[in-house]
Enzyme design. Structure first.
Site, PDB file in Angstrom:
ATOM      1  NE  ARG A  47      -3.560  -0.059   2.518  1.00 31.58           N
ATOM      2  CZ  ARG A  47      -4.304  -0.451   3.557  1.00 31.58           C
ATOM      3  NH1 ARG A  47      -4.293   0.241   4.682  1.00 31.58           N
ATOM      4  NH2 ARG A  47      -5.036  -1.543   3.483  1.00 31.58           N
ATOM      5  CG  HIS A  86      -7.742  -3.990  -1.475  1.00 32.30           C
ATOM      6  ND1 HIS A  86      -8.675  -3.112  -1.983  1.00 32.30           N
ATOM      7  CD2 HIS A  86      -6.659  -3.226  -1.148  1.00 32.30           C
ATOM      8  CE1 HIS A  86      -8.187  -1.881  -1.957  1.00 32.30           C
ATOM      9  NE2 HIS A  86      -6.967  -1.928  -1.451  1.00 32.30           N
ATOM     10  CB  THR A  88      -7.122 -16.965   2.227  1.00 36.35           C
ATOM     11  OG1 THR A  88      -7.463 -16.207   1.048  1.00 36.35           O
ATOM     12  CG2 THR A  88      -7.712 -18.353   2.120  1.00 36.35           C
TER      13      THR A  88
END
Length: 349
Positions: A79, A210, A267
């Site tokens: 990020r 994401h 997950t």
């Protein structure tokens, strides 16, 4: 042959398709001033071959420790790299601290409650500086770290071209306007990616990051108290999931804003294609993600989401290509008057 009868429903559907085509073309007509990746200042794989040949090994070794300490660190660095590249190109400007005479990007609204990992970058930089003083830029260090972070949680490998310089400037204004926000609509997000020279396919692939990491309540509150029940159709499983999200994130804007939960609840620490299955179930945590599958303007993005959900190899291949493409967004000014910072937080004096 009898004339084709246009029902009201058919007319609305055709009108919507024309509207989508008009909006998309209207967005993409202007000329943009981003630097074409690698056009004027080509990066190379062997830039540090003679000056710091161990740089990739050093970063890899340290990243193994960092991700082992907390798997979330992988998402944090990816990020950070993303937010760096979307403002002035990949030039390390996001790492600069504010001073009395310098306004950085860290307090811009898309960054202030979202970005972490600055101490991780400091840690890696200190090791690199002890091995190769004044050679490896913070922009390169961050780009390499993002690649290694991806691999260490199960994601794909790609070669990282290097040779970036660190900017002496930052832009609070561009950080505020260029970076997509969690509640943003699809058309606006597509436009922001296009402004950086990135395609719709790049956008859907990069958003796949994401599949790891977490989001703060303040960034998904409006989603779970808004249209989540519509997109998920509230089957028994999604109803339970929504209830758990609302326990983490109260409706009141004054409560629990910094509470976090995984963006991929299946997950969360594995880099895979699970996030796309989540979107197809209508359970995307962030509005900006769910829009790729359920937006009325998402004809193309919906197909890509479905493709990646079905084929993880295709997702990995495109993610690798898109990360290289994003990493090659350059700040031409940094190649003219940029530097290799000794500390990633401050311009050299």
């Amino acid at each position: 042959m009898s004339p084709k009868i246009w029902t009201e429903k058919g007319f609305k559907r055709r009108t919507m398709k024309l509207l989508v085509m008009f909006i998309v073309h209207a967005i993409f007509i202007p000329c943009f001033s981003f630097d074409v990746p690698g056009k004027d200042f080509p990066l190379t794989l062997d830039y540090y071959k003679s000056t710091c040949p161990t740089v990739f090994d050093v970063v890899k070794k340290e990243m193994e420790c960092i991700v082992k300490e907390d798997p979330r660190n992988a998402a944090i660095l990816i990020r950070l790299h993303f937010h760096d590249c979307f403002v002035q190109g990949c030039d390390g400007s996001v790492l600069l601290d504010e001073t009395e005479t310098f306004q950085g990007e860290k307090k811009a609204s898309p960054n202030i409650n979202s970005l972490k990992g600055y101490k991780i970058v400091d840690r890696i930089k200190n090791i690199i500086e002890s091995e190769c003083p004044g050679v490896v830029s913070c922009a390169d260090l961050l780009t390499i770290s993002a690649r290694d972070a991806t691999i260490l949680v199960g994601g794909p490998y790609w070669d990282v071209p290097v040779g970036r310089k660190d900017s002496k400037a930052a832009s609070y204004e561009l950080a505020t306007s260029n970076i997509p926000t969690p509640e943003e609509g699809l058309i606006s997000i597509i436009s922001k990616f296009h402004n950086q020279g990135l395609s719709v396919e790049d956008m859907v692939a990069l958003s796949g990051a994401h599949t790891i990491g977490k989001a703060q309540c303040r960034n998904f509150r409006s989603r779970i108290y808004g249209d989540f029940h519509v997109t998920s159709a509230l089957n028994p499983v999604s109803e339970t999931y929504l209830a758990s999200l609302r326990e983490i994130c109260p409706a009141s804007s004054g409560e629990g804003g910094s509470n976090v939960t995984a963006m991929d609840n299946v997950t969360p620490n594995l880099f895979d294609n699970s996030i796309y299955h989540t979107l197809m179930r209508g359970e995307g945590l962030l509005n900006s993600d769910q829009e790729m599958y359920t937006s009325m303007f998402g004809l193309q993005t919906r197909r890509i989401v479905s493709k990646y959900a079905e084929d993880q190899v295709a997702f990995f291949e495109q993610f690798s290509k898109s990360m290289v493409k994003m990493g090659n967004i350059l700040n031409s000014e940094s190649f003219v008057d940029g530097e290799v910072r000794r500390s990633c937080r401050f311009v050299n004096t």
